[in-house]
Write a protein that holds these residues in place. Structure first.
Motif, PDB file in Angstrom:
ATOM      1  N   THR A  24       5.040  11.026   2.119  1.00 20.79           N
ATOM      2  CA  THR A  24       4.700  12.348   1.666  1.00 20.79           C
ATOM      3  C   THR A  24       3.053  11.912   3.043  1.00 20.79           C
ATOM      4  O   THR A  24       2.624  13.029   3.446  1.00 20.79           O
ATOM      5  N   ARG A  26       2.152  11.092   5.392  1.00 21.57           N
ATOM      6  CA  ARG A  26       3.215  10.554   6.798  1.00 21.57           C
ATOM      7  C   ARG A  26       3.599  11.734   7.142  1.00 21.57           C
ATOM      8  O   ARG A  26       3.297  12.629   7.994  1.00 21.57           O
ATOM      9  N   LEU A  27       4.033  12.678   6.171  1.00 21.93           N
ATOM     10  CA  LEU A  27       4.274  14.661   6.479  1.00 21.93           C
ATOM     11  C   LEU A  27       3.386  15.166   6.804  1.00 21.93           C
ATOM     12  O   LEU A  27       2.648  16.109   7.561  1.00 21.93           O
ATOM     13  N   SER A  28       2.322  14.575   5.716  1.00 24.48           N
ATOM     14  CA  SER A  28       1.169  15.375   5.769  1.00 24.48           C
ATOM     15  C   SER A  28      -0.264  15.378   6.880  1.00 24.48           C
ATOM     16  O   SER A  28      -0.195  15.954   7.997  1.00 24.48           O
ATOM     17  N   ALA A  30       1.416  14.563   9.727  1.00 22.02           N
ATOM     18  CA  ALA A  30       2.621  15.342  11.017  1.00 22.02           C
ATOM     19  C   ALA A  30       2.022  17.157  11.208  1.00 22.02           C
ATOM     20  O   ALA A  30       1.964  17.677  12.070  1.00 22.02           O
TER      21      ALA A  30
ATOM     22  N   THR B  24       2.041  20.285   1.359  1.00 22.72           N
ATOM     23  CA  THR B  24       2.676  19.160   1.281  1.00 22.72           C
ATOM     24  C   THR B  24       0.956  18.429   1.255  1.00 22.72           C
ATOM     25  O   THR B  24       0.824  16.858   0.734  1.00 22.72           O
ATOM     26  N   ASN B  25       0.119  18.421   1.725  1.00 24.52           N
ATOM     27  CA  ASN B  25      -1.302  17.873   1.744  1.00 24.52           C
ATOM     28  C   ASN B  25      -1.649  18.351   0.136  1.00 24.52           C
ATOM     29  O   ASN B  25      -2.152  17.546  -0.594  1.00 24.52           O
ATOM     30  N   SER B  71       3.053   5.607  11.204  1.00 22.37           N
ATOM     31  CA  SER B  71       2.902   6.828  11.701  1.00 22.37           C
ATOM     32  C   SER B  71       1.136   6.749  11.666  1.00 22.37           C
ATOM     33  O   SER B  71       0.747   7.984  11.000  1.00 22.37           O
ATOM     34  N   LEU B 141      11.060  14.355   2.723  1.00 20.14           N
ATOM     35  CA  LEU B 141      10.195  14.304   4.088  1.00 20.14           C
ATOM     36  C   LEU B 141      10.400  13.082   5.260  1.00 20.14           C
ATOM     37  O   LEU B 141       9.847  13.327   5.972  1.00 20.14           O
ATOM     38  N   SER B 145       8.996  14.674   8.798  1.00 23.63           N
ATOM     39  CA  SER B 145       8.333  14.150   9.449  1.00 23.63           C
ATOM     40  C   SER B 145       9.500  13.670  10.791  1.00 23.63           C
ATOM     41  O   SER B 145       7.631  13.750  12.113  1.00 23.63           O
ATOM     42  N   LEU B 148       8.894  16.596  13.470  1.00 19.62           N
ATOM     43  CA  LEU B 148       7.967  16.958  13.363  1.00 19.62           C
ATOM     44  C   LEU B 148       6.772  15.624  14.509  1.00 19.62           C
ATOM     45  O   LEU B 148       6.006  16.443  15.219  1.00 19.62           O
ATOM     46  N   GLU B 149       7.433  14.953  13.767  1.00 22.30           N
ATOM     47  CA  GLU B 149       6.735  13.911  15.146  1.00 22.30           C
ATOM     48  C   GLU B 149       7.252  13.608  16.693  1.00 22.30           C
ATOM     49  O   GLU B 149       6.651  13.430  17.367  1.00 22.30           O
TER      50      GLU B 149
END
Lengths: 150, 150
Positions: A24, A26-28, A30, B24-25, B71, B141, B145, B148-149
DNA sequence: TTATTTTGTTTGTACATACAAATTAGTTGA
DNA sequence: TCAACTAATTTGTATGTACAAACAAAATAA
């Protein structure tokens, strides 16, 4: 031979990919990077944009309500409103022990710009993830948050 | 009448729940709270726990590799290693322009405690979300990620 | 009415994290 | 050989966020 060959304790890093906390955040990181870009034109960090939109949608909304809708703590919300107030985008009106927040003229004018930024952001991540995954993920995230916040 | 009845701009707050950045946040805050609790016994924030486990799993791993696996940016990683070094849980060995990180005896001993904390965390959220949703969400997730990265 | 508790907000402080700039050390091409 | 470049790390600085404690106002109980 019940024991698998791999003696060494976690030579690989699967334990990261398996952990909801890690994935979570990590995606946050990005998506926050992406959101910052999409909101660069607004002169505001994304979180502030959403706050203003809530205030525009419900002028006089209390700080308590805002912190609940945004799922942030009251203290964080105080700082956010502080900052938006110094930028003359919202203003406080104290009513007893509660504080009601109103958009200023300038704040209201920013509305469309903020909605555009949101739209751009969504287009950007949907282009990469696909609408399918984006929607599914977003739905799961909301449902999980609701459960964990209890 | 092409225009829908609802004149007022976003009287409701669906735009929050629809936004991958926000959701996400939101989950990040909730799961981080939970992870902090689960790791309280270790004396370390969860992120540091995962870092140490990577170091134990690959003694001499470089900071660059660590920042990639976690990450996080190199600068953040530097601060993390700084902190773990002052706690005598890892140590640096400079090799040319790269830095290799090794666990200390004390760091190695912490390994099992950290794995336990991780396990507790997982049990806790699986109990609330169910194994089904947890696994599915975690997988989505990670996949998002990665995309998106890039 | 006065004392106690609850509720909403703010302040002090700490931390994870990022970006940009500085530093340091290899690498490569003239 | 040395100048230019690239790559890994560190440092300066800023920001979002939380928790705990302080504060202020309202509600309740005595």
């Amino acid at each position: 031979m019940t024991q698998p060959m791999n003696q060494k304790p976690e030579k690989d890093e699967a334990f990261l990919q398996d952990c909801l906390y890690f994935t979570t955040n990590r995606l946050s990181r990005a998506i926050t990077r992406m959101a910052d870009e999409a909101f660069a034109t607004t002169g505001l960090a994304p979180a502030y944009g959403y706050l203003i939109r809530l205030v525009i949608g419900s002028p006089g909304i209390t700080q308590k309500e805002l912190s609940e809708k945004l799922s942030i703590t009251p203290s964080t919300l105080t700082r956010f409103v502080d900052k938006l107030e110094t930028k003359h985008l919202v203003e406080r009106k104290v009513h007893g022990k509660t504080v009601m927040v109103y958009p200023t003229e300038k704040g209201i004018e920013l509305g469309p710009t903020l909605r555009q930024a949101s739209k751009r952001l969504k287009q950007n991540y949907e282009e990469i993830l696909g609408k399918e995954l984006s929607d599914q993920l977003t739905e799961y995230l909301t449902s999980s948050s609701k459960q964990l916040e209890k």
